[in-house]
Write a protein that holds these residues in place. Structure first.
Motif, short mmCIF file in Angstrom:
data_model
loop_
_atom_site.label_atom_id
_atom_site.label_comp_id
_atom_site.label_asym_id
_atom_site.label_seq_id
_atom_site.Cartn_x
_atom_site.Cartn_y
_atom_site.Cartn_z
N HIS A 3 -18.54 -12.22 -5.89
CA HIS A 3 -18.85 -12.94 -7.13
C HIS A 3 -20.37 -13.11 -7.20
O HIS A 3 -20.97 -13.66 -6.27
CB HIS A 3 -18.20 -14.32 -7.14
CG HIS A 3 -16.74 -14.31 -7.36
ND1 HIS A 3 -15.84 -13.99 -6.37
CD2 HIS A 3 -16.01 -14.58 -8.47
CE1 HIS A 3 -14.62 -14.08 -6.86
NE2 HIS A 3 -14.68 -14.44 -8.13
N TRP A 7 -17.72 -18.12 -6.83
CA TRP A 7 -16.51 -18.74 -7.34
C TRP A 7 -16.54 -20.26 -7.15
O TRP A 7 -16.21 -21.02 -8.06
CB TRP A 7 -15.31 -18.10 -6.64
CG TRP A 7 -14.01 -18.64 -7.06
CD1 TRP A 7 -13.30 -18.28 -8.17
CD2 TRP A 7 -13.23 -19.62 -6.38
NE1 TRP A 7 -12.12 -18.98 -8.23
CE2 TRP A 7 -12.06 -19.82 -7.13
CE3 TRP A 7 -13.41 -20.35 -5.22
CZ2 TRP A 7 -11.08 -20.72 -6.76
CZ3 TRP A 7 -12.43 -21.24 -4.83
CH2 TRP A 7 -11.28 -21.41 -5.61
N PRO A 12 -16.84 -17.09 -12.74
CA PRO A 12 -15.53 -16.57 -13.11
C PRO A 12 -15.18 -15.29 -12.35
O PRO A 12 -16.07 -14.55 -11.93
CB PRO A 12 -15.67 -16.28 -14.61
CG PRO A 12 -17.13 -15.97 -14.78
CD PRO A 12 -17.84 -16.84 -13.79
N THR A 13 -13.90 -15.05 -12.19
CA THR A 13 -13.45 -13.79 -11.61
C THR A 13 -13.23 -12.84 -12.77
O THR A 13 -12.12 -12.63 -13.24
CB THR A 13 -12.16 -14.01 -10.78
OG1 THR A 13 -12.45 -14.97 -9.77
CG2 THR A 13 -11.71 -12.72 -10.11
N GLU A 14 -14.33 -12.31 -13.27
CA GLU A 14 -14.37 -11.38 -14.39
C GLU A 14 -15.27 -10.21 -14.02
O GLU A 14 -16.19 -10.36 -13.23
CB GLU A 14 -14.92 -12.06 -15.65
CG GLU A 14 -14.06 -13.21 -16.12
CD GLU A 14 -14.68 -13.97 -17.29
OE1 GLU A 14 -15.86 -13.73 -17.61
OE2 GLU A 14 -13.97 -14.81 -17.87
N ILE A 15 -15.01 -9.07 -14.63
CA ILE A 15 -15.72 -7.83 -14.28
C ILE A 15 -17.24 -7.97 -14.37
O ILE A 15 -17.97 -7.40 -13.58
CB ILE A 15 -15.20 -6.63 -15.11
CG1 ILE A 15 -15.65 -5.32 -14.51
CG2 ILE A 15 -15.63 -6.75 -16.56
CD1 ILE A 15 -14.93 -4.93 -13.26
N ASN A 16 -17.73 -8.77 -15.32
CA ASN A 16 -19.18 -8.91 -15.47
C ASN A 16 -19.78 -9.90 -14.47
O ASN A 16 -20.98 -10.15 -14.50
CB ASN A 16 -19.54 -9.31 -16.91
CG ASN A 16 -18.93 -10.63 -17.31
OD1 ASN A 16 -18.08 -11.17 -16.62
ND2 ASN A 16 -19.37 -11.15 -18.43
N ASN A 17 -18.95 -10.44 -13.57
CA ASN A 17 -19.45 -11.32 -12.52
C ASN A 17 -19.05 -10.83 -11.13
O ASN A 17 -19.17 -11.55 -10.16
CB ASN A 17 -18.93 -12.75 -12.73
CG ASN A 17 -19.60 -13.74 -11.80
OD1 ASN A 17 -20.82 -13.75 -11.68
ND2 ASN A 17 -18.81 -14.55 -11.13
N LEU A 18 -18.61 -9.58 -11.03
CA LEU A 18 -18.15 -9.04 -9.76
C LEU A 18 -18.88 -7.75 -9.42
O LEU A 18 -19.25 -6.98 -10.30
CB LEU A 18 -16.65 -8.75 -9.82
CG LEU A 18 -15.73 -9.93 -10.05
CD1 LEU A 18 -14.31 -9.45 -10.31
CD2 LEU A 18 -15.76 -10.89 -8.88
#
Length: 74
Positions: A3, A7, A12-18
């Motif tokens: 992340h 987290w 958020p656990t979203e593609i733009n934050n991983l």
């Protein structure tokens, strides 16, 4: 998975934050002063000043995927 905004800090656990990292690099990014961010949908890794005084962002080179490249890989 790493992340970018952690987290436990509300990331958020979203593609733009991983960003995908191997186990070794995931540990390293948490234990050192490397920084990661997303620019134009791609991760950039910014080294600490002791690695690069100018802290030039590093990106994995983009390789265009084509059908002919897929055929060569076989």
């Amino acid at each position: 998975m790493h992340h970018i905004v952690e987290w436990q800090n509300g990331g958020p656990t979203e593609i733009n934050n991983l960003v995908m990292l191997c186990k070794m690099h995931h540990r390293e990014i948490h234990a050192t002063e490397w920084f990661v961010r997303i620019v134009d949908g791609l991760p950039e890794f910014i080294p600490p000043r002791w690695v690069d005084p100018d802290q030039v962002p590093r990106r994995r080179p983009h390789h265009a995927f084509t059908a002919s490249a897929a055929v060569r890989r076989r």
